[in-house]
Design a protein around this motif. Structure first.
Motif, PDB file in Angstrom:
ATOM      1  N   ASN A  77       3.580  -7.593   6.944  1.00 21.82           N
ATOM      2  CA  ASN A  77       2.230  -7.276   6.591  1.00 21.82           C
ATOM      3  C   ASN A  77       1.994  -7.443   5.140  1.00 21.82           C
ATOM      4  O   ASN A  77       2.859  -6.766   4.384  1.00 21.82           O
ATOM      5  N   GLY A  78       0.928  -7.871   4.588  1.00 26.26           N
ATOM      6  CA  GLY A  78       0.543  -7.941   3.431  1.00 26.26           C
ATOM      7  C   GLY A  78      -1.086  -7.616   3.022  1.00 26.26           C
ATOM      8  O   GLY A  78      -1.858  -7.761   4.073  1.00 26.26           O
ATOM      9  N   SER A  79      -1.494  -7.124   1.881  1.00 28.53           N
ATOM     10  CA  SER A  79      -3.100  -6.654   1.644  1.00 28.53           C
ATOM     11  C   SER A  79      -3.235  -5.757   2.562  1.00 28.53           C
ATOM     12  O   SER A  79      -4.490  -5.797   2.959  1.00 28.53           O
ATOM     13  N   PHE A  80      -2.605  -4.871   3.038  1.00 27.27           N
ATOM     14  CA  PHE A  80      -2.986  -3.480   4.058  1.00 27.27           C
ATOM     15  C   PHE A  80      -3.412  -2.539   3.401  1.00 27.27           C
ATOM     16  O   PHE A  80      -3.534  -2.393   2.079  1.00 27.27           O
ATOM     17  N   ALA A 128       1.165  -1.207  -0.073  1.00 26.01           N
ATOM     18  CA  ALA A 128       0.045   0.219   0.014  1.00 26.01           C
ATOM     19  C   ALA A 128       0.848   1.356  -0.021  1.00 26.01           C
ATOM     20  O   ALA A 128       2.104   1.099   0.278  1.00 26.01           O
ATOM     21  N   GLY A 129       0.300   2.239  -0.336  1.00 25.46           N
ATOM     22  CA  GLY A 129       1.121   3.567  -0.329  1.00 25.46           C
ATOM     23  C   GLY A 129       0.291   4.787   0.250  1.00 25.46           C
ATOM     24  O   GLY A 129      -1.009   4.625   0.309  1.00 25.46           O
ATOM     25  N   GLY A 185      -7.297  -6.020   2.555  1.00 24.48           N
ATOM     26  CA  GLY A 185      -7.914  -5.784   1.321  1.00 24.48           C
ATOM     27  C   GLY A 185      -9.150  -4.836   1.591  1.00 24.48           C
ATOM     28  O   GLY A 185      -9.864  -4.671   0.656  1.00 24.48           O
ATOM     29  N   ALA A 186      -9.016  -3.537   2.402  1.00 20.61           N
ATOM     30  CA  ALA A 186      -9.954  -2.617   2.361  1.00 20.61           C
ATOM     31  C   ALA A 186      -9.512  -1.569   1.493  1.00 20.61           C
ATOM     32  O   ALA A 186      -8.354  -1.507   1.235  1.00 20.61           O
ATOM     33  N   GLY A 187     -10.168  -0.621   1.064  1.00 17.36           N
ATOM     34  CA  GLY A 187      -9.882   0.306   0.423  1.00 17.36           C
ATOM     35  C   GLY A 187      -9.664   1.615   1.156  1.00 17.36           C
ATOM     36  O   GLY A 187     -10.511   1.828   2.158  1.00 17.36           O
TER      37      GLY A 187
END
Length: 362
Positions: A157-160, A106-107, A211-213
């Motif tokens: 962490n992944g998919s944050f 994520a960025g 996987g939240a936006g």
């Protein structure tokens, strides 16, 4: 500076890029990699207009897309950082490289700097076991080149999900898979974007999920959707959390449908949540708690698309396997997305992205 690109070692063609500083003696240092090996090689200098100062660079509203895994296997991890001019439709252009190939990160961005949480650096998917990282790297929007180490997240962490204002970046949720089955996180990590260093604890989401936006205005971050391994279900929850002081998120409302790997974009007043293994686009008015409203549709179902905006347009690069499409919407008016341009290469996972003019910036 001088740059030496590719060449032949006597036994093999190479794709390396090295740089030297003319004012000092010394060996070349690694800068990054070409997209393919090159036998003939070439050289250039940083003062040349084509390197940093081609016409229109940097655009006033710039978006960066870092890494990806277009091949769906560990060998396909990309280091590439691409950029687009958010205010003008067109194809992505080469910006630089991460120090390691990655995806599922994520960025966050201020007006001058993008910070990327690296995410996965190996493996193929979360169920079979990705190799995930706690590393963060940063790029300066006005300067092309290789990203620099920023510090570490509070945990691998992944998919944050990321959201920021002009000073604070918040990385929320995610998962770890030190042992399968993986476990979703509710943690929210905090960084000061202008100062490299490790993240600190900010608080917790209302539900652990990946996987939240993420979207934001100048005071508040919002995280919508995701998947909770603990609950064993997709989520439609929208959380809100204040930037100014540490504390837990509170419930803001619900998306129109439960989904994961959602992209986000925002103006100063409206937040938009797009895709998530669907083509659905929802929006919220960030000043008023409540459920999301239907906005329109993406051009196709998107999974882990990038999240870029300039307060006027929301841009969603990638998110489709074997496809380079970039979608765009006008945030202030509802309607379906249209074609913006294309990425340099196909990449369903382009979530590690950041812009310098989103709704969280004054």
């Amino acid at each position: 500076k001088g740059f030496i690109l590719g060449g032949y070692t006597g036994s093999a063609n190479v794709n390396t890029i090295e740089t030297i500083t003319f004012s000092t003696t010394g060996d070349g240092t690694d800068f990054g990699d070409l997209s393919a090996v090159s036998r003939s090689g070439s050289a250039n200098v940083s003062s040349h207009a084509a390197v940093q100062n081609e016409t229109g660079f940097p655009p006033a509203a710039i978006g960066l897309i870092a890494g990806a895994n277009p091949t769906g296997n560990a060998a396909g991890m990309r280091t590439t950082i691409q950029y687009i001019n958010i205010a003008s439709s067109g194809d992505a252009v080469m910006f630089g490289d991460l120090t390691q190939g990655s995806y599922n990160g994520a960025g966050v961005g201020s007006s001058t700097r993008a910070v990327f949480g690296i995410g996965a650096t190996g493996g193929t998917d979360i169920t079979s076991g990705e190799t995930i990282s706690n590393a963060m790297e940063f790029s300066t929007f006005s300067t092309k080149g290789k990203a620099t180490d920023f510090g570490d997240l509070g945990r691998i962490n992944g998919s944050f999900s990321g959201a920021s204002n002009s000073t604070i970046g918040l990385f929320a949720g995610g998962f770890h898979n030190a042992s399968l089955p993986y476990v979703s996180y509710d943690f929210i990590d905090k960084i000061t974007i202008a100062s490299a260093g490790n993240a600190t604890d900010h608080g917790d989401l209302t539900q652990a999920r990946r996987g939240a936006g993420g979207v934001s205005n100048t005071t508040t971050a919002f995280y919508g959707g995701g998947y909770s391994s603990q609950a064993g279900a997709l989520s439609n929850i929208i959380d809100s959390v204040a930037f100014a002081s540490s504390g837990n998120a509170t419930d803001f409302g619900d998306l129109t449908s439960a989904r994961q790997y959602v992209a986000g974009a925002s103006s100063s007043t409206r937040g938009v949540f797009a895709g998530g293994q669907q083509n659905v686009i929802d929006y919220i008015t960030m000043s008023s708690a409540g459920n999301a409203t239907d906005f329109g549709d993406l051009t196709a179902n998107k999974l882990s698309a990038g999240s870029l905006s300039d307060k006027t347009s929301g841009v969603f690069p990638g998110g489709i396997e074997n496809d380079t499409t970039i979608d765009v919407i006008t945030i202030a008016s509802t309607g379906n997305a249209s074609d913006f341009g294309d990425l340099l290469y196909a990449g369903w996972n382009s979530a590690t992205s950041a812009s310098n003019s989103h709704g969280g910036l004054s």
